[in-house]
Design an enzyme around this catalytic site. Sequence first.
Site, PDB file in Angstrom:
ATOM      1  N   GLU A  96      15.234 -32.818  34.387  1.00 19.82           N
ATOM      2  CA  GLU A  96      15.281 -31.364  34.438  1.00 19.82           C
ATOM      3  C   GLU A  96      14.180 -30.790  35.308  1.00 19.82           C
ATOM      4  O   GLU A  96      13.191 -31.466  35.625  1.00 19.82           O
ATOM      5  CB  GLU A  96      15.176 -30.807  33.029  1.00 19.82           C
TER       6      GLU A  96
ATOM      7  N   CYS B 293       5.147 -35.086  22.630  1.00 20.00           N
ATOM      8  CA  CYS B 293       5.953 -34.791  23.820  1.00 20.00           C
ATOM      9  C   CYS B 293       7.346 -35.410  23.757  1.00 20.00           C
ATOM     10  O   CYS B 293       7.502 -36.599  23.463  1.00 20.00           O
ATOM     11  CB  CYS B 293       5.209 -35.299  25.047  1.00 20.00           C
TER      12      CYS B 293
ATOM     13  N   GLY C  63       7.869 -36.996  32.892  1.00 21.80           N
ATOM     14  CA  GLY C  63       7.267 -38.135  33.572  1.00 21.80           C
ATOM     15  C   GLY C  63       5.786 -37.992  33.841  1.00 21.80           C
ATOM     16  O   GLY C  63       5.226 -36.901  33.767  1.00 21.80           O
ATOM     17  N   GLU C  64       5.174 -39.120  34.161  1.00 23.94           N
ATOM     18  CA  GLU C  64       3.749 -39.157  34.516  1.00 23.94           C
ATOM     19  C   GLU C  64       3.678 -39.413  36.028  1.00 23.94           C
ATOM     20  O   GLU C  64       3.955 -40.539  36.480  1.00 23.94           O
ATOM     21  CB  GLU C  64       3.052 -40.268  33.710  1.00 23.94           C
TER      22      GLU C  64
ATOM     23  N   CYS D 241       8.697 -26.365  38.283  1.00 23.11           N
ATOM     24  CA  CYS D 241       8.138 -27.517  37.586  1.00 23.11           C
ATOM     25  C   CYS D 241       9.117 -28.677  37.753  1.00 23.11           C
ATOM     26  O   CYS D 241      10.235 -28.614  37.256  1.00 23.11           O
ATOM     27  CB  CYS D 241       7.971 -27.126  36.116  1.00 23.11           C
TER      28      CYS D 241
ATOM     29  N   CYS E 263       2.723 -39.834  24.553  1.00 25.63           N
ATOM     30  CA  CYS E 263       1.976 -38.797  23.829  1.00 25.63           C
ATOM     31  C   CYS E 263       2.828 -38.361  22.641  1.00 25.63           C
ATOM     32  O   CYS E 263       4.031 -38.146  22.777  1.00 25.63           O
ATOM     33  CB  CYS E 263       1.691 -37.606  24.739  1.00 25.63           C
TER      34      CYS E 263
ATOM     35  N   CYS F  68       9.225 -41.091  29.976  1.00 25.21           N
ATOM     36  CA  CYS F  68       7.810 -41.343  30.277  1.00 25.21           C
ATOM     37  C   CYS F  68       7.274 -42.388  29.316  1.00 25.21           C
ATOM     38  O   CYS F  68       7.601 -42.369  28.129  1.00 25.21           O
ATOM     39  CB  CYS F  68       6.999 -40.050  30.130  1.00 25.21           C
TER      40      CYS F  68
ATOM     41  N   LEU G 282      -5.978 -32.975  28.945  1.00 27.37           N
ATOM     42  CA  LEU G 282      -7.076 -33.485  28.122  1.00 27.37           C
ATOM     43  C   LEU G 282      -6.694 -33.427  26.637  1.00 27.37           C
ATOM     44  O   LEU G 282      -6.713 -34.431  25.941  1.00 27.37           O
ATOM     45  CB  LEU G 282      -8.347 -32.681  28.420  1.00 27.37           C
ATOM     46  N   HIS G 283      -6.366 -32.238  26.170  1.00 28.05           N
ATOM     47  CA  HIS G 283      -5.785 -32.022  24.833  1.00 28.05           C
ATOM     48  C   HIS G 283      -6.677 -32.364  23.651  1.00 28.05           C
ATOM     49  O   HIS G 283      -6.251 -32.200  22.493  1.00 28.05           O
ATOM     50  CB  HIS G 283      -4.453 -32.766  24.651  1.00 28.05           C
TER      51      HIS G 283
ATOM     52  N   ASN H  67       4.905 -25.846  22.423  1.00 30.15           N
ATOM     53  CA  ASN H  67       6.312 -25.492  22.311  1.00 30.15           C
ATOM     54  C   ASN H  67       6.933 -26.431  21.285  1.00 30.15           C
ATOM     55  O   ASN H  67       7.107 -27.616  21.556  1.00 30.15           O
ATOM     56  CB  ASN H  67       6.942 -25.701  23.693  1.00 30.15           C
TER      57      ASN H  67
ATOM     58  N   CYS I 218       8.599 -29.822  28.403  1.00 29.70           N
ATOM     59  CA  CYS I 218       9.155 -30.927  29.167  1.00 29.70           C
ATOM     60  C   CYS I 218       9.964 -31.875  28.298  1.00 29.70           C
ATOM     61  O   CYS I 218       9.566 -32.265  27.217  1.00 29.70           O
ATOM     62  CB  CYS I 218       8.079 -31.640  29.983  1.00 29.70           C
TER      63      CYS I 218
HETATM   64  N1  SAH Z   1       2.700 -36.461  32.391  1.00 33.07           N
HETATM   65  C1  SAH Z   1       1.922 -35.435  32.969  1.00 33.07           C
HETATM   66  C2  SAH Z   1       2.731 -34.304  33.539  1.00 33.07           C
HETATM   67  C3  SAH Z   1       3.942 -33.901  32.762  1.00 33.07           C
HETATM   68  S1  SAH Z   1       3.637 -33.185  31.175  1.00 33.07           S
HETATM   69  C4  SAH Z   1       0.898 -34.931  31.979  1.00 33.07           C
HETATM   70  O1  SAH Z   1       0.979 -35.274  30.814  1.00 33.07           O
HETATM   71  O2  SAH Z   1       0.000 -34.218  32.405  1.00 33.07           O
HETATM   72  C5  SAH Z   1       3.030 -31.595  31.666  1.00 33.07           C
HETATM   73  C6  SAH Z   1       2.285 -30.868  30.579  1.00 33.07           C
HETATM   74  O3  SAH Z   1       3.182 -30.424  29.557  1.00 33.07           O
HETATM   75  C7  SAH Z   1       1.228 -31.736  29.922  1.00 33.07           C
HETATM   76  O4  SAH Z   1      -0.002 -31.070  29.833  1.00 33.07           O
HETATM   77  C8  SAH Z   1       1.865 -31.961  28.566  1.00 33.07           C
HETATM   78  O5  SAH Z   1       0.897 -32.285  27.641  1.00 33.07           O
HETATM   79  C9  SAH Z   1       2.579 -30.660  28.309  1.00 33.07           C
HETATM   80  N2  SAH Z   1       3.567 -30.701  27.220  1.00 33.07           N
HETATM   81  C10 SAH Z   1       4.299 -31.735  26.791  1.00 33.07           C
HETATM   82  N3  SAH Z   1       5.057 -31.386  25.726  1.00 33.07           N
HETATM   83  C11 SAH Z   1       4.797 -30.086  25.482  1.00 33.07           C
HETATM   84  C12 SAH Z   1       5.245 -29.140  24.505  1.00 33.07           C
HETATM   85  N4  SAH Z   1       6.156 -29.465  23.598  1.00 33.07           N
HETATM   86  N5  SAH Z   1       4.739 -27.892  24.545  1.00 33.07           N
HETATM   87  C13 SAH Z   1       3.829 -27.532  25.493  1.00 33.07           C
HETATM   88  N6  SAH Z   1       3.382 -28.363  26.434  1.00 33.07           N
HETATM   89  C14 SAH Z   1       3.843 -29.637  26.430  1.00 33.07           C
HETATM   90 FE1  SF4 Z   2       2.412 -37.529  27.835  1.00 28.39          FE
HETATM   91 FE2  SF4 Z   2       2.977 -36.143  30.069  1.00 28.39          FE
HETATM   92 FE3  SF4 Z   2       4.308 -38.387  29.482  1.00 28.39          FE
HETATM   93 FE4  SF4 Z   2       4.715 -36.248  28.018  1.00 28.39          FE
HETATM   94  S1  SF4 Z   2       5.188 -36.459  30.175  1.00 28.39           S
HETATM   95  S2  SF4 Z   2       4.408 -38.361  27.265  1.00 28.39           S
HETATM   96  S3  SF4 Z   2       2.697 -35.314  28.013  1.00 28.39           S
HETATM   97  S4  SF4 Z   2       2.121 -38.220  29.918  1.00 28.39           S
END
Ligand code: SAH
Ligand code: SF4
Length: 342
Positions: free
Chosen positions: A89, A116, A156-157, A102, A113, A109, A212-213, A287, A330
């Site tokens: 998407e 996610c 994705g990463e 985006c 995390c 991925c 960072l989170h 979200n 995402c």
């Molecule tokens: N993998 C990369 C880029 C894609 S995720 C990364 O993790 O940075 C992009 C951002 O969306 C990241 O900061 C991720 O932590 C955040 N994200 C993932 N799931 C989310 C959710 N349910 N609500 C808000 N942000 C979210």
């Molecule tokens: Fe983590 Fe980003 Fe992969 Fe989601 S897309 S699992 S936030 S690294």
Amino acid sequence: MKNIYDYTLEELEEYFISIGEKKFKATQIFEWLYKKRINSFDLMSNIKIDTINKLKEDFKLDDIEIIAKREGKDVIKFLFNLSDNNKVEAVLMLHDYGNSLCVSTQVGCNMGCTFCESGRLKKVRNLETHEMVLQILKIEKELKIRISHVVLMGIGEPFDNYDNVIRFIKIINSGKGIDIGARHITVSTSGIVPKIEQFIKDGNQVNLAVSLHAPNNEIRNKIMKINKAYDIEELMSMIKRYINETNRRVTFEYIMLKDVNDSIECAIELANLLKGINCYVNLIPYNETSHIEYKQSSKEQIMKFYDTLKKNNINVTIRREFGGNVDAACGQLRANYEEGLQ
Ligand code: SAH
Ligand code: SF4
């Protein structure tokens, strides 16, 4: 067979040289693809027929399609079907300063995390460069708009698909390609330290955002598996190197998860961690998804966290919430689609 949208201008120049043609042909092809937006070799009227036939033999053209679209206020989410029927998407956000897309970089991925959707779905494969380029071209064509900003924050990463992502950035940044300024492109990583090092060496001019989170290893280990491979100390020391060597500011993304990482103590710890670093923090209201039980922090808690960082001289913004009603976080549209909720 390769897709023509996989090629940077330099790579296409090398291709033409390799078949005994002049390298300026590459610029002509780029003009057809990215300026005139022609996606048929037969319509490239300044290219001679023999060359067109050779191109047809050597390259595929576009092969991803929009199969679902959800519209919310100032946000449109697109679901693409890829040639092997995998789905990814892209989310378009309409800002007053322009249209920001985006894009996804992988199918699923592997970073895992815990909050996610994309991580829950696991990586199936990397996206090819053209599958990223075409997310932009297809949406621009569908809506008859121009995209001014690109963030690599979809499924994705990006740094787990480093080479294809860098090629994608070169194509969209090239003045002869889609021509999106480097300062308008942001790549977001969960913190793959050796790839950040590579990114520094490669001299990329695009913005870097780091997810960072959490302000310490204890919390980060619980929500981001990658922290067990590269902990906060290693990550921060590479980021300091990035800032020193590039003179650029880094954005730290920080998802606000209720009762996990949103306490005032966390804010103070974060401020200490980031003290003196040229950065800003983007607080992201979580979200919520139907598959994962984390909750969004309350508005009051987010404001308290924000105020604490401000008081400690950290540049901080709260991300405007986009598209909660269109599953914009995402992986969500894809996850729901695959469960037949569409
Ligand atoms: N993998 C990369 C880029 C894609 S995720 C990364 O993790 O940075 C992009 C951002 O969306 C990241 O900061 C991720 O932590 C955040 N994200 C993932 N799931 C989310 C959710 N349910 N609500 C808000 N942000 C979210
Ligand atoms: Fe983590 Fe980003 Fe992969 Fe989601 S897309 S699992 S936030 S690294």
